[in-house]
Design a protein around this motif. Structure first.
Motif, short mmCIF file in Angstrom:
data_model
loop_
_atom_site.label_atom_id
_atom_site.label_comp_id
_atom_site.label_asym_id
_atom_site.label_seq_id
_atom_site.Cartn_x
_atom_site.Cartn_y
_atom_site.Cartn_z
N PRO A 60 0.73 -1.05 -0.12
CA PRO A 60 0.08 -0.02 0.09
C PRO A 60 0.84 1.22 0.09
O PRO A 60 1.87 1.21 0.52
N PRO A 61 0.35 2.25 -0.56
CA PRO A 61 1.29 3.61 -0.73
C PRO A 61 1.29 4.46 0.52
O PRO A 61 0.32 4.39 1.11
N LEU A 62 2.40 5.17 0.56
CA LEU A 62 2.57 6.23 1.81
C LEU A 62 1.60 7.20 1.20
O LEU A 62 1.63 7.96 0.00
N VAL A 63 0.67 7.95 2.07
CA VAL A 63 -0.22 9.15 1.45
C VAL A 63 0.15 10.27 2.37
O VAL A 63 0.56 10.14 3.66
N PHE A 64 0.18 11.42 1.76
CA PHE A 64 0.16 12.88 2.32
C PHE A 64 -1.00 13.77 2.28
O PHE A 64 -1.55 13.83 1.21
N HIS A 65 -1.55 14.12 3.64
CA HIS A 65 -2.80 14.82 3.48
C HIS A 65 -2.81 15.91 4.76
O HIS A 65 -2.51 15.40 5.73
N ARG A 105 0.55 16.05 6.81
CA ARG A 105 0.79 15.00 7.63
C ARG A 105 0.87 13.76 6.62
O ARG A 105 0.13 13.63 5.72
N TYR A 106 1.76 12.68 7.24
CA TYR A 106 1.67 11.39 6.58
C TYR A 106 0.57 10.78 6.89
O TYR A 106 0.07 10.73 8.08
N ALA A 107 0.05 9.87 5.91
CA ALA A 107 -0.96 8.97 6.49
C ALA A 107 -0.70 7.61 5.55
O ALA A 107 0.10 7.48 5.07
N HIS A 108 -1.71 6.74 5.94
CA HIS A 108 -1.53 5.30 5.30
C HIS A 108 -2.81 4.83 4.59
O HIS A 108 -3.71 5.37 5.08
N ALA A 109 -2.78 4.46 3.43
CA ALA A 109 -3.72 3.97 2.70
C ALA A 109 -4.02 2.65 3.05
O ALA A 109 -3.11 1.66 3.24
N THR A 110 -5.17 2.25 3.02
CA THR A 110 -5.76 0.64 3.22
C THR A 110 -7.18 0.30 2.59
O THR A 110 -7.85 1.32 1.99
N GLN A 111 -7.38 -0.92 2.36
CA GLN A 111 -8.40 -1.26 1.50
C GLN A 111 -9.63 -1.07 2.57
O GLN A 111 -9.60 -1.57 3.63
N ARG A 112 -10.79 -0.48 1.98
CA ARG A 112 -11.83 -0.52 2.75
C ARG A 112 -12.63 -1.94 2.75
O ARG A 112 -12.66 -2.48 1.63
N VAL A 113 -13.27 -2.31 3.77
CA VAL A 113 -14.12 -3.45 4.16
C VAL A 113 -15.25 -3.10 2.97
O VAL A 113 -15.94 -2.30 3.31
N VAL A 126 -1.66 -13.59 13.28
CA VAL A 126 -2.86 -13.00 13.00
C VAL A 126 -2.76 -11.93 12.09
O VAL A 126 -3.64 -11.93 11.07
N LEU A 127 -1.74 -11.20 12.05
CA LEU A 127 -1.44 -10.06 10.96
C LEU A 127 -1.20 -10.50 9.78
O LEU A 127 -1.40 -9.87 8.71
N GLY A 152 -3.89 -7.59 4.76
CA GLY A 152 -3.23 -7.18 3.30
C GLY A 152 -1.70 -6.63 3.55
O GLY A 152 -1.31 -6.55 4.78
N PRO A 153 -0.95 -6.41 2.54
CA PRO A 153 0.65 -6.15 2.81
C PRO A 153 0.53 -4.82 3.69
O PRO A 153 -0.10 -3.74 3.17
N ASP A 154 1.33 -4.70 4.65
CA ASP A 154 1.51 -3.32 5.33
C ASP A 154 0.45 -2.97 6.01
O ASP A 154 0.38 -1.86 6.70
N GLU A 155 -0.65 -3.57 5.97
CA GLU A 155 -1.96 -3.16 6.66
C GLU A 155 -1.71 -3.15 8.18
O GLU A 155 -2.47 -2.71 8.94
N ASP A 156 -0.69 -4.14 8.65
CA ASP A 156 -0.21 -4.14 10.21
C ASP A 156 0.26 -2.82 10.70
O ASP A 156 -0.24 -2.41 11.58
N THR A 157 0.85 -2.35 9.62
CA THR A 157 1.41 -0.98 9.98
C THR A 157 0.47 0.13 10.27
O THR A 157 0.36 0.81 10.95
N VAL A 158 -0.57 0.07 9.33
CA VAL A 158 -1.78 1.05 9.38
C VAL A 158 -2.63 0.69 10.45
O VAL A 158 -2.95 1.63 11.54
N LEU A 159 -2.99 -0.54 11.13
CA LEU A 159 -3.61 -0.91 12.15
C LEU A 159 -2.84 -0.25 13.54
O LEU A 159 -3.56 0.14 14.22
N LYS A 160 -1.66 -0.59 13.62
CA LYS A 160 -0.93 -0.36 14.84
C LYS A 160 -0.83 1.04 14.82
O LYS A 160 -1.03 1.76 16.07
N SER A 161 -0.71 2.01 13.77
CA SER A 161 -0.69 3.26 13.52
C SER A 161 -1.90 4.13 14.18
O SER A 161 -2.10 4.94 15.16
#
Length: 331
Positions: free
Chosen positions: A149-154, A157-165, A290-291, A295-304
């Motif tokens: 997933p890409p790094l996002v700037f908004h 600030r930095y943000a994280h992109a993740t897939q929506r359920v 569990v993690l 999806g790829p790198d969504e563990d980083t998004v979740l913890k953030s």
């Protein structure tokens, strides 16, 4: 007579532009001496599919402008969500940005960074002056991409992109009751299901959930004051806090000491540290399993997001690990 655009504050204009979320890229090339050059850019955009063209812009006063203006080839790296530190490094001036990086070589020997969401190797097609920036149009000669997933700037600030359920939460049976998208339900059920996989290891060690919580947290700070221990257990153990700590002391997993200034502090015993590290290793293995279902790198998004949520619910939690108190130092 041509109407002039109204004057407005540049800072407000910048903040308004920040409302648009963008990806974060690093553009690289080599200068006339063959040295690698790179910088963080969020002005990247696509222009055309046929022919494949992309663009980005660079400030006229940028020190790297001559290198890119004279370059035949340059590369665009769309950063992944775990590359925030790399983005920060290439946004700074006056340091060796490429130091210790495992670089690959692209067209025209341009440096390529690994681990990105996507990379585009481009040949300069044209350049245009656009106000205080020079706009580069590049023809894509080669590219590659991954599932990262890409790094996002908004909004600055930095943000994280993740897939929506995509599945719609079930409707509650009783009007006004919470549904399965209620935060308390999601956190509560996730907590109980996650800990159900760790609990067999705790039972083998003869520890309760509460004792493991204190024991594992103590590994983050070798000496903890009574005030910090109170912050650690507030809202989590509360009335069972004293009983939990006394139990760990009775089992010689934790020690209570009085310092020269009369303050009380707590330390892990050697045996307590040994048991804590064994259980943390087992818990980390469960966490990895569990993690792996995300999806790829969504563990980083979740913890953030969970860290941000914890900061909202418990603003004092960060002060527990503050390094200013020498009694809580890791030195």
């Amino acid at each position: 007579m041509t109407a002039q655009a109204p004057a407005f504050d540049p800072g407000d204009f910048r903040r308004a532009l920040g409302s648009f979320a963008t990806g974060v890229t690093i553009i690289t090339t080599r200068d006339g001496d063959g040295e690698p050059v790179g910088l963080t850019v969020n002005s990247f955009n696509s222009v055309s599919l046929n022919p494949p063209l992309v663009l980005w812009s660079l400030a006229n006063e940028a020190r790297s402008l001559p290198a890119f203006r004279d370059a035949e080839y340059w590369a665009v790296h769309i950063l992944a969500t775990d590359q925030e530190a790399l983005s920060t490094r290439f946004a700074k001036r006056g340091e060796d940005k490429f130091s210790d990086l495992d670089l690959e070589r692209g067209l025209g020997d341009i440096p390529l960074l690994p681990g990105c969401s996507a990379r585009f190797q481009c040949r300069t097609a044209s350049r245009y002056q656009g106000g205080d920036h020079l706009i580069f149009i590049g023809e894509v000669a080669d590219f590659d991409h991954s599932n990262n997933p890409p790094l996002v700037f908004h909004g600055g600030r930095y943000a994280h992109a993740t897939q929506r359920v995509s599945t719609k939460p079930g409707e509650p049976y009783l009007a006004g009751s919470f549904g399965e998208d209620f935060l308390g339900y999601l956190l509560g059920r996730s907590h109980f299901r996650f800990f159900s996989r760790i609990r067999p290891y705790l039972e083998k060690a003869g520890l309760s959930d509460e004792e493991f919580y204190v024991l594992s947290a103590m590994t983050l700070k070798p000496t903890m004051s009574s005030a910090d221990l109170g912050k650690l257990t507030a809202g989590v153990l509360d009335e069972t806090s004293d009983r939990t700590v006394d139990s760990l002391i009775a089992r010689e997993l934790l020690t209570r000491e009085t310092l020269a200034d009369g303050a009380t502090c707590y330390r892990l015993s050697d045996r307590g540290r040994e048991i804590a590290l064994e259980l943390i290793s087992a818990a980390k293995a469960v966490e990895s399993q569990v993690l792996a279902g995300l999806g790829p790198d969504e563990d980083t998004v979740l913890k953030s997001l969970l860290n941000q949520l914890l900061g909202v619910l418990d603003p004092d939690v960060g002060s527990i690990w503050h390094p200013d108190d020498p009694r809580g130092s890791n030195a």
